[in-house]
Structure formats: structure tokens, C-alpha cells
Design an enzyme around this catalytic site. Structure first.
Site, PDB file in Angstrom:
ATOM      1  N   GLU A  22       7.836 -10.118   5.019  1.00 13.28           N
ATOM      2  CA  GLU A  22       7.113 -10.093   6.293  1.00 13.28           C
ATOM      3  C   GLU A  22       5.858 -10.938   6.145  1.00 13.28           C
ATOM      4  O   GLU A  22       4.888 -10.531   5.511  1.00 13.28           O
ATOM      5  CB  GLU A  22       6.712  -8.665   6.701  1.00 13.28           C
ATOM      6  CG  GLU A  22       6.019  -8.658   8.067  1.00 13.28           C
ATOM      7  CD  GLU A  22       4.975  -7.538   8.254  1.00 13.28           C
ATOM      8  OE1 GLU A  22       4.617  -7.281   9.402  1.00 13.28           O
ATOM      9  OE2 GLU A  22       4.522  -6.953   7.262  1.00 13.28           O
ATOM     10  N   HIS A  78       9.470  -3.438  16.149  1.00 13.69           N
ATOM     11  CA  HIS A  78       8.695  -2.213  16.345  1.00 13.69           C
ATOM     12  C   HIS A  78       7.193  -2.510  16.396  1.00 13.69           C
ATOM     13  O   HIS A  78       6.393  -1.613  16.647  1.00 13.69           O
ATOM     14  CB  HIS A  78       8.998  -1.240  15.207  1.00 13.69           C
ATOM     15  CG  HIS A  78       8.544  -1.767  13.875  1.00 13.69           C
ATOM     16  ND1 HIS A  78       9.132  -2.855  13.267  1.00 13.69           N
ATOM     17  CD2 HIS A  78       7.545  -1.380  13.059  1.00 13.69           C
ATOM     18  CE1 HIS A  78       8.517  -3.100  12.130  1.00 13.69           C
ATOM     19  NE2 HIS A  78       7.558  -2.227  11.976  1.00 13.69           N
ATOM     20  N   ASP A  79       6.807  -3.751  16.112  1.00 10.28           N
ATOM     21  CA  ASP A  79       5.391  -4.133  16.115  1.00 10.28           C
ATOM     22  C   ASP A  79       4.966  -4.871  17.389  1.00 10.28           C
ATOM     23  O   ASP A  79       3.791  -5.223  17.524  1.00 10.28           O
ATOM     24  CB  ASP A  79       5.103  -5.072  14.927  1.00 10.28           C
ATOM     25  CG  ASP A  79       4.940  -4.311  13.622  1.00 10.28           C
ATOM     26  OD1 ASP A  79       4.563  -3.128  13.665  1.00 10.28           O
ATOM     27  OD2 ASP A  79       5.199  -4.912  12.563  1.00 10.28           O
ATOM     28  N   HIS A  89       0.850  -1.191   0.000  1.00 12.27           N
ATOM     29  CA  HIS A  89       0.000   0.000   0.000  1.00 12.27           C
ATOM     30  C   HIS A  89       0.883   1.237   0.000  1.00 12.27           C
ATOM     31  O   HIS A  89       2.051   1.177   0.387  1.00 12.27           O
ATOM     32  CB  HIS A  89      -0.892   0.021   1.241  1.00 12.27           C
ATOM     33  CG  HIS A  89      -0.099  -0.155   2.509  1.00 12.27           C
ATOM     34  ND1 HIS A  89       0.132  -1.394   3.069  1.00 12.27           N
ATOM     35  CD2 HIS A  89       0.568   0.728   3.294  1.00 12.27           C
ATOM     36  CE1 HIS A  89       0.875  -1.255   4.151  1.00 12.27           C
ATOM     37  NE2 HIS A  89       1.152   0.028   4.312  1.00 12.27           N
ATOM     38  N   ARG A 118      13.502  -5.813   2.817  1.00  4.65           N
ATOM     39  CA  ARG A 118      12.511  -6.450   3.679  1.00  4.65           C
ATOM     40  C   ARG A 118      11.154  -5.981   3.156  1.00  4.65           C
ATOM     41  O   ARG A 118      10.948  -4.785   2.936  1.00  4.65           O
ATOM     42  CB  ARG A 118      12.736  -6.019   5.137  1.00  4.65           C
ATOM     43  CG  ARG A 118      11.739  -6.612   6.134  1.00  4.65           C
ATOM     44  CD  ARG A 118      10.639  -5.641   6.422  1.00  4.65           C
ATOM     45  NE  ARG A 118       9.776  -6.082   7.524  1.00  4.65           N
ATOM     46  CZ  ARG A 118       8.617  -5.531   7.826  1.00  4.65           C
ATOM     47  NH1 ARG A 118       8.167  -4.500   7.127  1.00  4.65           N
ATOM     48  NH2 ARG A 118       7.895  -5.977   8.834  1.00  4.65           N
ATOM     49  N   ASP A 170       3.585  -1.179  20.358  1.00  8.03           N
ATOM     50  CA  ASP A 170       3.567   0.097  19.652  1.00  8.03           C
ATOM     51  C   ASP A 170       2.571   1.042  20.319  1.00  8.03           C
ATOM     52  O   ASP A 170       1.417   0.668  20.504  1.00  8.03           O
ATOM     53  CB  ASP A 170       3.174  -0.196  18.198  1.00  8.03           C
ATOM     54  CG  ASP A 170       2.803   1.041  17.403  1.00  8.03           C
ATOM     55  OD1 ASP A 170       3.158   2.148  17.818  1.00  8.03           O
ATOM     56  OD2 ASP A 170       2.154   0.862  16.350  1.00  8.03           O
ATOM     57  N   ARG A 202       8.956   1.859  20.794  1.00  8.71           N
ATOM     58  CA  ARG A 202       9.669   2.714  19.851  1.00  8.71           C
ATOM     59  C   ARG A 202      10.337   3.899  20.547  1.00  8.71           C
ATOM     60  O   ARG A 202      10.480   4.977  19.966  1.00  8.71           O
ATOM     61  CB  ARG A 202       8.699   3.205  18.771  1.00  8.71           C
ATOM     62  CG  ARG A 202       8.042   2.057  18.010  1.00  8.71           C
ATOM     63  CD  ARG A 202       6.968   2.496  17.034  1.00  8.71           C
ATOM     64  NE  ARG A 202       6.402   1.339  16.319  1.00  8.71           N
ATOM     65  CZ  ARG A 202       5.516   1.419  15.324  1.00  8.71           C
ATOM     66  NH1 ARG A 202       5.094   2.608  14.925  1.00  8.71           N
ATOM     67  NH2 ARG A 202       5.059   0.332  14.738  1.00  8.71           N
ATOM     68  N   ASP A 227       7.272  -5.403   3.357  1.00  9.63           N
ATOM     69  CA  ASP A 227       6.180  -5.200   4.305  1.00  9.63           C
ATOM     70  C   ASP A 227       4.888  -5.867   3.796  1.00  9.63           C
ATOM     71  O   ASP A 227       4.591  -5.819   2.602  1.00  9.63           O
ATOM     72  CB  ASP A 227       5.976  -3.689   4.465  1.00  9.63           C
ATOM     73  CG  ASP A 227       5.083  -3.335   5.634  1.00  9.63           C
ATOM     74  OD1 ASP A 227       5.371  -3.791   6.753  1.00  9.63           O
ATOM     75  OD2 ASP A 227       4.093  -2.604   5.427  1.00  9.63           O
TER      76      ASP A 227
END
Lengths: 562, 562
Positions: A357, A423-424, A247, A326, A468, A472, A328
Site C-alpha cells: 500500500e 474501504h478508505d 504498527h 497486501r 469511511d 463500509r 499496510d
């Protein structure tokens, strides 16, 4: 014999070329049902003396879970062709032959009955860049690693670490900051950095791309990025970027054009618009990431979009010499796109790494024509649930890990991207209830396991943080607030991984003992020369363990070197 | 519950897009263990009220074998994304939920546990040309169909049908002969002809190609071939050629060049030469088809070879308007080659058909990126063993067919190339011990089954013949020696197939009754409007059968129309 539990199919997870001369064959059976499995195999055209000429070789029990036994064998067919079946012997003395056409009491002479691995083609063989399996990754969220150039600070930038991270605040992390701290990364022993997105975007996480061909100005310019990559390479560190191709962001020019001109926009086929006028509420009338209206899904089957994104893929390798991508939300993009992507990437840099991912079973992407690896969340789940959260017992953990190892080919496992957090997710220290001993066990397991481990920035010096945005936070650079002992522990493990063959991917992994009551797991990593025994005590107390296979052997304790 | 027999994996045979809005999900369990299976499914991002929103729908028991039950369901995810799991209820009242992470007692809230079908992409969806599923094929071995132009006869051509076929004799069959007899083919109801190789070659079978860009002069020239294709198209008959790309013939110019110049040949990398000088005995020191020295394997990964063969693929479509390629020894050629082949073929003619010759499990080639179909030998084996040879019982036959239907996606099955015999096997009449009643049952089953049936030339008028070369006899054109009744029977079946929707691929297939003792099988083919019941008596005597599902129903006997 439990025939209904016996499973083999000539599909890539169970029958694959490991390299240009070796085929691996696997079989699954009910736990403890079979006492011996051997492979019947031969060249399909070898009918010396009018009989099919076959060989028989024992298969190895390479894994055991609560429900299943997993059997594996490697063979090297001299003419690259293989037909094969299985001799199965169960605990009651029953023997059967298992073939593509089912069960027989004897090995059939009709070659048509057997399973088929038609020919080893080197160009079809799954093959990741050779450097990957020796790499230890470090994930950096650029906005939060270090602020090295205050002139680039976006409006409203907060003082470094002065506040908790929120979905919208900024601390001014940038490339110069990373360059300034490469020594820290090198000292830890890191050989690859994975940067979350760096392209021009609106948010602090930059997953909402505005321009795929531009660096976000808060991080620096293209020159600084070039310098960063060069500095990494000089220290033997690879650089991987994050490609958000599923996206775009809301402010991506083509999407803005659609919003403005609606059906008249020449970009209307860049997205999956279902109708016009465009509506964002209550549910967008165009496909999006999740149901997020500001993240419109790109139509990667549209040749214009495809060619644009492939140009992006090529540009950053060609111009900046990056070493990997990487991808997404990789599984929501079409396979055809990823096949072309692989071609373009590998043509541009033959040993570039492609990492998807994907949170689920990823076999469809790991057949050699798309990705080199996926983010190994099944590994993550097992390790976190057992060592950090202690929500599962030792045997469940071992089952989980055994299944991970048998769901993909061995050459896939060797480059699997093994992360503990990101980070997730919450940070491991937080997941472990702030217990650093648990974190040490997690690192010990991660860094001695098959695959290519990735550390999340700051974990190595003991940073905590919830999901999150909590995970972060700004990297802690005040040495007084860094856990130096943890850093040295991780550094030591990484050092072992690079210095002792059996510690890393050269060693084959096997559980030796798994004890729910004592809450320990013992596994070995073995090469022809070395056998390492790992004894992980996941309980809260010191325990004495007798490792039977070591009785009367000379043992060297590698931590203390005694 | 027999947990170890329960199997699902999100791989293309069990989880696939049937069309741009429908996903099919399948599950396998031990026979008679589960009484009900339902699918738990939803959009992965639909967390209305902070809970994952899922639906539950019953799955259908679509097949049963000695060992397994097969469950299937179709769902249409509104946003094209799907996470799913299974409610399993066994005969003892035990209920479990089966997910990607194993068994649970209740449906887990964590979306990460479920199986994943990430997104329906139309361009990834397996999709064969729409005409294929309505096509009835006729295989012609051109040297033996009809001699229409004596001027083309090769040296030593024998009088038509005057001798038995041998591996080396010639009878002068040619394109003009086929053109002259298109009425016969049309009258039978055929809508597609598959020609074994027609390119310049040495042998009578032409599988040893000398020149891929030339018609073999014994068959005619390019003008005649063009005329043949045109004549077929005028009668609504498609034309498929045989592409022998795995290996060339001995007299293929590049191979001759290698033999002459050895290591200095610029064609040395067109083949898989292992060393020089080239040796043919005792085993060739280069890869070949089987161990046949005169059929050197082409290196289809070599860009020169690849581009040459792709040019061939394109040329015969572009210049002669052929409708499909049948690929010889397809599984021994690399996947990468076939992916490019598909691109070139479909770009040249969007609705061209790509059919691979593979005798084994072919799932790797049927994921949408390579072939439209394979030659369905598992179907062949079952039908021949049961109806012709009677070496298996009714239940084994039904097991075999049920497995065939559940090993591939439904859209794959609909275009599967269902042959009973070919130039590589004995003819069906011979396989059936010259029993024409058995042949009729074979045809009835073949022509009412899912897929696209192919008849071997001459079978329809009662020709017999053993394995190669026996099955390659000259077509019998003397009407006195043709079995007109058999011809009319086959013609009638083909007519049913085209006239009655449920007879062909619109009808869904299901066994109703299978009886070893009586040696009968009963199956239905069903559409929303029509249900056809097929009662096949494979014994030697007349039998009375009560079909329970037809009790008190009005029935029309379609053969007699009573």
C-alpha cells in the site's frame, strides 16, 4: 533541440530487464520537439576491426502528454550486456547523440561515453507471479460482507444492514458468510479475494492488531479460515491477506507490556519509544501511525520484531495456503525488512504475490527485491477525477494515464493493483454522484486497462457510500435491492478480459484520440492478432464519432457481437 | 518558466536521508530560468486546524552547468516523515508549485499531490565506515612494488626494473617488499593501501584466480600476509583487497573440472555454460569477461557459488583482519549477490569498506544495500581531460565536476573513490605529456576534492608509463631517479588534508569562478570556521587574478603560510 527536456538515466524506470533476454529503454523529451529517436546499442566488448560495433533501431513514441513525449524500445542483447545511446532528430533538422556524458554531434567511439546496462541477471529481474496479471480481485471488508454464523456475533451486534456503519458498530460479518456467498463472487468472474485484516483486533476494521497469530473470533476459527481458503481455491480464486506490520494495535501484548513495565519492559525496543514514562498526550512520545497513540509503530529493524513478523508472514502461507500479502502503510516500513520479507515469502510459496500500500511514487519498492506491485493510486486518481467527478478534462486524464504507464517498467504495470475505491475512500457510485452510466465507464476503463483490477465488494450491485465509515456498509444481499443489470455489465467485462487476449494484459495500451470538447477518449488494446478500439463518451449526450483508423476496416462490436 | 526542464523524483539521487535525522532534497532546472526555489514541507499527518501544516524554506543553488541549475536543501523532519513540493519563481515573475502530480498555481491542500519521503530509517540510510572519508589510498600492484624475498621469485623472474613491463614478464614483487617499504608509504601520509589481486593465479596481474583461498606463492604465504596487515595497522594504514568475483581464471579447479568432464561435471552450473561440448573459438559458448575464453563468468546466482564466494569474503576479513574489498567488474554481478555480500562483510567487520569497480552511473549500487562507494571514473575523466590532456575547457570541466557532485547523494560523494589513474590506464605523468606542473595541479585538485583520493604507486615520485602494460613498471627505488620535490609536494597536500578540516571532506565544495579564456578555475572549500580558496591556473603562463570575494579580507596563503 530542447536539450534540457531530454532525460534518460540508467535507473530502473528507464532501463530495465523486461524478461531474461529483453531490455527496455525509455527516453523523455519535450512534446513535439523530436521527430525521430533511435537507439544506438551494442555489446561493450565487441570491437571487431578495432571499432565498437553498434546497431541502430528506431524507438517508438509510446506516450504523449501536455509537456512530454515518451519513447520506448525493446532490445535483446545476445550476450546480455548493453551499452547504448540515442540519436535524436528534431523538427528543425538538428541531430544530436545523447549519452551518459551528455550531447555529441556524432556517435562517439569511446565506449565509456555510453549508458550502461551491464548484464541481464534473471534473479535481479522484476518478476511477479504469472497468475497475477490474469487475476480480477474483489476486496472484502470481512465485518460487512455476510453474517454466516450468528454464534460468533460480538456483543452488541446489530441486525444486518439495520443501521448505517459507524466507526464502532458491529454487524457480525464472518468467514462463514463469505463461504456462503462464494457463488456470487465466482459468478461475477472474480479470481482473487483481498481481505482487509482478519487477525485478532479490537475494532471493526481490525487494523489495530492484538495478535498476529490468531484469527479474530468474530470471524471464525482457524478451521473455518482453512475451509474458506480451500473453498476459494476450488473455485480458482486466490486469497490475499492484509499485513499490518507498520504498527500494532494498542492491545498488542508487547505494547501493553511496555505500558505496564515502562523502561523495564523487555519489549521496549519493539517500538520507537523516544523517552519514558510513556506519554500519549498531547502528542505521543513514541512513533505511531500518524499521531494516533493507539497505533504504536513497530521497530521492524529490531531483529526480534523482524523475526516475529517474518514468522507471521510464513505461518499464514504455510498453514493456510494463502496466495498473497497486501502490506499496510508499506512505505513507512524499512526497505531492509521488506527485502527479508520477500525472501521468506517466496521461499515459502514461490508464486505468492506481494502488494504494497503506497499512495506515492513507488519506484524504490519495485526494483525486483521488494514488492510485486503497489496499489495504483495514480491510476485511481486519474480515473475518478475524469469519469466520476469530472473535475479534469479528457486530455488531463490521458496525460495522467500516460504518465502512470511511463513511471514504472512494463512488467510492473502488468501487475499493478488498479483499484477505483476501497474501504478508505467513498464508493465509486457516490463519487460519480449516483450516476450509474459513469460507473459503467469507470468499470470499462478499469477492466480493459493494463494491470490487475480490483473491485470493492458491493460496488458491482450498485452500493453507494461516502468516505469511511460510509463505504463500509453491510453488503446488500436482498436481490430486490441489487442492481442486476450493473452486475451483468461488470460480469460481461470480466468475461471479455478473460476471453479476449487483447482486452487484458496481453494487449498493449495506446490512446488514439482524446477530445476535450466532445469529452471522449479513444484508445486501443492491441495484440498481434487483435485490435480492440475503445470509444468512451464521458459527456452527457449521445455523440457520433469517426474513428479514422477504422475507416474501410471490418469491425466487430464486441458488446453486441455485430 | 521552462517546465519541461524542471525535474525531481523521489528517488535516491534527489531525495535521501543524509543521516538519521536529515533529509536532502534536490531539484534540477534549466540554467538561469529560476531565480528562487523553495521547499514546501511538512509532516503528512499534521492537520492542526484541519489544514495541512507546512513550512517553506529556500533551497540553495549548489551547482550550475551549461544546461542546468541544481538546487539543494537539508531539512530535519521532527517525526521523520516528509511530504514536500517546490515553490518555483522564474526570472519573469511567474510562480508555480511543482508536485508529484505536476504544476499548480498554488500550494494544493491535498496532501496526496506532494512528493513523499515516507520515514527516515537508520538501517536504510546510506552509511559508509566513518574512517573512509579521512583516508588517502595508495594502490599497489604487488608484482611490481618491491622484491623483498628472492626465494619466492617465479621461474624466469627478471632483474628489478631491468626491462619494460610486458603482459607476461615477472619481476618478483612480493609482500616482504611492501613491508620493507612501508616507511615510504607512511612518510607520504597514506592511510590505506589497495592491493590488486593477491590470490593464487596464473598471470602477473592475478586477475585470473586459480584459488580464492590461497595467497599466490610468489607474494609469500599467509603468515607473511598476516604480518603485512599487522604492520600496516600499526602505522594506521588500512588494507583493501581486490575481489574478482565476476569471473574465475581458466585454471580455477571447478572450471577445469567442467572442461574435463563436460556436461557430467558437478561444477557445470558454477558458470554460465550455454551448451556442451565447451567451445572457446571463435566466441566461447559460455559467458565470459568480455569475450575472453580464459575468464569464464561465475554464476553468482547459484547458491553453491554464492556460498563459496561469501565464505571467501568472510575468510580474509576474519583471519587476516583486512579492512575492505574492492570488487572487480562489480556491475556485471547480480545485485542479489552484492546484497548478501554486504550482509556477510558487515557482520564480520562492521566498519569494513565495500568499493565497486563501476565505470558508469552507479546509483543502483549506492542505495545503502550494496556498496559503500564506487571508483569515481566520471571524476577521473573530468580531471584528466582538463588538467592532463587539456582536451576540454575550464567550463566543461566545471560542468563535469558539478554533475558528478549532483548525480549521487552527498554522503556517497564523501566516500567516493577518486582515482586519477590505475593499472588499467596510462599514468598521470604520461597523460600529462610528461609535464609535472600539470601533475601537480591534478594532485592539488584530487587531494582537495570531496571523496577519498587514491594515488597509484610510483606516481608520487614521478614515474611515467602508458596503458597496460606500460603503467605496470617496477617501482623506482633508486633515490636518484625519484622526484623528491614531487613527493614533498604530494606529502604537503596530504598533510593539509589531514590537518585542515576544510581541505578534506568537512569542507563543502563550490566553484567560484571558471574562466575559459584565462584557463583558470577557482573554487572554495568551506566549513563554518574556515574558507579555503583554490586558484588553479591551467594555462602555461603566470597570470594575475583578482578574487573578488577576498577583497579586503585577511588571507593566509597555506603553501607559504604567509
Amino acid at each position: 533541440m530542447k536539450k534540457t527536456a531530454i532525460y534518460h538515466r540508467s535507473v530502473p524506470s528507464m532501463s530495465y530487464a523486461y524478461d531474461k533476454e529483453t531490455v527496455h529503454i525509455r527516453l523523455k523529451s519535450e512534446r513535439d520537439d523530436l521527430v525521430n529517436v533511435s537507439l544506438i546499442y551494442g555489446d561493450p566488448y565487441d570491437f571487431t576491426a578495432d571499432e565498437w560495433q553498434y546497431h541502430v533501431v528506431d524507438m517508438n513514441l509510446t506516450g504523449q502528454t501536455e509537456l512530454f513525449d515518451y519513447w520506448t524500445v525493446a532490445v535483446k542483447p545476445p550476450f546480455k550486456r548493453l551499452r547504448y545511446g540515442f540519436y535524436l532528430n528534431d523538427k528543425n533538422g538538428e541531430q544530436n547523440v545523447y549519452t551518459e556524458r551528455g550531447f555529441y554531434s556524432q556517435a562517439p567511439q569511446d565506449i565509456g561515453c555510453y549508458f550502461c546496462f551491464p548484464f541481464i541477471h534473471e534473479n535481479d529481474t522484476f518478476s511477479a507471479p504469472s497468475w497475477v496479471k490474469d487475476t480480477v480481485w474483489y476486496q472484502i471488508f470481512p465485518e460487512r460482507y455476510a453474517n454466516g454464523d450468528a454464534l460468533l456475533n460480538p456483543e452488541g451486534t446489530l441486525k444486518w444492514g439495520s443501521e448505517k456503519p459507524t466507526p464502532t458498530n458491529f454487524f457480525g460479518g464472518d468467514f462463514q458468510g463469505v463461504i456462503d456467498h462464494l457463488d456470487h463472487i465466482e459468478e461475477l468472474g472474480i479470481t482473487g479475494i483481498y481481505f482487509t485484516p482478519i487477525f485478532k483486533a479490537y475494532s471493526n476494521h481490525k487494523y489495530d492488531t492484538i495478535d498476529y497469530m490468531e484469527i479474530d473470533p468474530q470471524f471464525g476459527d482457524k478451521e473455518t479460515f482453512k475451509e474458506l481458503v480451500k473453498a476459494c481455491h476450488e473455485k480458482g480464486i486466490k486469497v490475499m491477506l492484509d499485513a499490518v506490520f507498520n504498527h500494532s494495535g494498542f492491545y498488542f501484548t508487547p505494547f501493553q507490556d511496555v505500558l505496564e513495565k515502562q523502561e523495564a519492559s523487555s519489549y521496549k525496543n519493539w517500538f520507537h519509544m523516544r523517552e519514558f514514562p510513556v506519554q500519549m498526550e498531547p502528542i505521543p512520545n513514541y512513533d505511531t501511525f500518524g499521531f494516533v497513540p493507539s497505533m504504536p509503530k513497530l521497530d521492524t529493524a529490531n531483529p526480534e520484531v523482524k523475526s516475529y513478523l517474518l514468522e507471521v508472514a510464513k505461518y499464514w502461507i504455510e498453514e493456510f495456503d494463502i496466495d498473497g500479502w497486501r502490506l499496510d502503510v508499506a512505505n513507512e516500513v524499512d526497505h531492509a525488512f521488506w527485502r527479508s520479507f520477500r525472501q521468506v515469502v517466496k521461499e515459502t510459496k514461490a508464486d505468492a504475490y506481494i502488494l504494497g500500500e503506497i499512495w506515492h511514487d513507488s519506484m524504490r519498492w519495485l526494483q525486483g527485491d521488494q514488492f510485486d506491485a503497489v496499489m495504483n493510486y495514480p491510476f485511481t486518481n486519474g480515473a475518478i477525477d475524469y469519469f466520476a467527478k469530472r473535475t479534469i478534462e479528457a486530455k488531463s486524464f490521458a496525460d495522467n494515464i500516460t504518465e502512470v504507464l511511463h513511471m514504472y517498467p512494463e512488467n510492473v504495470n502488468e501487475v499493478s493493483f488498479n483499484l477505483l475505491d476501497s474501504h478508505d475512500t467513498p464508493r465509486i457510485l457516490t463519487l460519480a454522484g449516483d450516476d450509474k452510466d459513469k460507473v459503467k465507464l469507470l468499470y470499462l476503463f478499469q477492466l480493459s486497462f493494463t494491470g490487475t483490477p480490483c473491485l470493492y465488494y458491493g460496488d458491482e450491485i450498485g452500493m453507494a457510500g461516502g468516505g469511511d465509515p460510509g463505504c463500509r456498509a453491510c453488503m446488500e444481499w436482498d436481490e430486490n435491492d441489487q442492481d442486476a443489470a450493473l452486475f451483468r455489465f461488470v460480469q460481461q467485462l470480466i468475461h471479455f478480459r478473460s476471453e479476449i487476449d487483447a482486452f487484458g494484459n496481453s494487449g498493449s495500451f495506446r490512446f488514439i484520440e482524446v477530445d476535450n470538447f466532445k469529452n471522449i477518449v479513444i484508445y486501443e488494446k492491441k495484440t498481434e492478432e487483435t485490435k480492440l478500439i475503445f470509444v468512451l463518451n464521458n459527456s452527457n449526450k449521445a455523440q457520433s464519432i469517426v474513428v479514422e483508423s477504422l475507416a474501410s476496416k471490418k469491425v466487430n462490436e464486441i458488446f453486441t457481437n455485430e
